[in-house]
Design an enzyme around this catalytic site. Sequence first.
Site, short mmCIF file in Angstrom:
data_model
loop_
_atom_site.label_atom_id
_atom_site.label_comp_id
_atom_site.label_asym_id
_atom_site.label_seq_id
_atom_site.Cartn_x
_atom_site.Cartn_y
_atom_site.Cartn_z
N SER A 11 1.40 4.02 -5.12
CA SER A 11 1.92 5.27 -4.57
C SER A 11 3.28 5.04 -3.90
CB SER A 11 0.90 5.86 -3.59
OG SER A 11 1.20 7.20 -3.27
N HIS A 44 0.82 -1.21 0.00
CA HIS A 44 0.00 0.00 0.00
C HIS A 44 0.85 1.26 0.00
CE1 HIS A 44 0.98 0.95 4.17
NE2 HIS A 44 0.81 -0.33 4.46
#
Length: 313
Positions: free
Chosen positions: A141, A73
């Site tokens: 990201s 993540h």
Amino acid sequence: MKKLVIGLLTVAVLLTGYMVLGSIYKYELYDMAMTAEKSRADLVEKEVDINGIKVSYLEGPKPEGKPTMLLIHGFAANKENWIRFAGNLNEDYHIVAVDLLGHGKSTKNPALRHDLDDQVQYLINFLNAKQLTKVHLVGNSMGGAISSLFAATHPERTLSVSLVNPAGVFDHRSVLQDYLDRGENPLVVKKVEDIYTLLDFAMEEKPFVPWPIPVVVAERSMANQALNEQIFEHLKTDQHSYNFKDELTKIQAPALIMWGEQDRVINYKNSEIFDQLIPTSRTLIYPHIGHVPMIEIPEQSASDIDAFIKGNA
């Protein structure tokens, strides 16, 4: 008229009671909702202690003969970002979604280092503890930047790397940079209302997120605000032990660059730089999608990564 007034008062009392009970049990309701989501995706929450560092992760079934896919993540996020995405891939991959150090339920210790290369080493330690040798990396990201550095420095452990709106290259200016110049950071939640601003900022196609999930996420983010700010500031500095762009040129595994065209966090045009520097790359741009395609279009993004991996098998 009297009956109408009584009826409205009854509804008001019931709603008030619901809100009071909801505020008391919001964490229980959140856990129930997450448990249901994980169950539908056939994921189980686990944790492992590695030399005093706790790593929390979600793990799916391990189909015989199928490879492991490690999901990473982004900044101030957690492993739950991947649940709906992962549910589309469990039949063909052994899914592992990890909470990075300083995030989710993994160890939070401001005395530890959280730079990209440090996170790579923590992931290597985690894979060793799990006795997993080679993996397909998927990172969003900050997780995309970590995945890039992992693939560059550990080619022997990398089957493929899929970079979903990755950080690390900022040649093309984003809306986030305008906020940062004004001393604001919409990625760091300081009050409950900020979570709604963040959802609007990060996503172009927002899925329905029922109460109390946003409130609980906000409160947990607020509790981690100081560490989030510390991590973000450290990532912004130029004082790293690596040159990120140089590392991109070392990636040997097949690389897929995926980007939402409406990304306000990192300008999608930076995909051109990734594509130029990574010798094995191909690029896929999603119109009308923001910073987190795995949440906004979980089925399509999972299908595209699956097709990419199988096309390079």
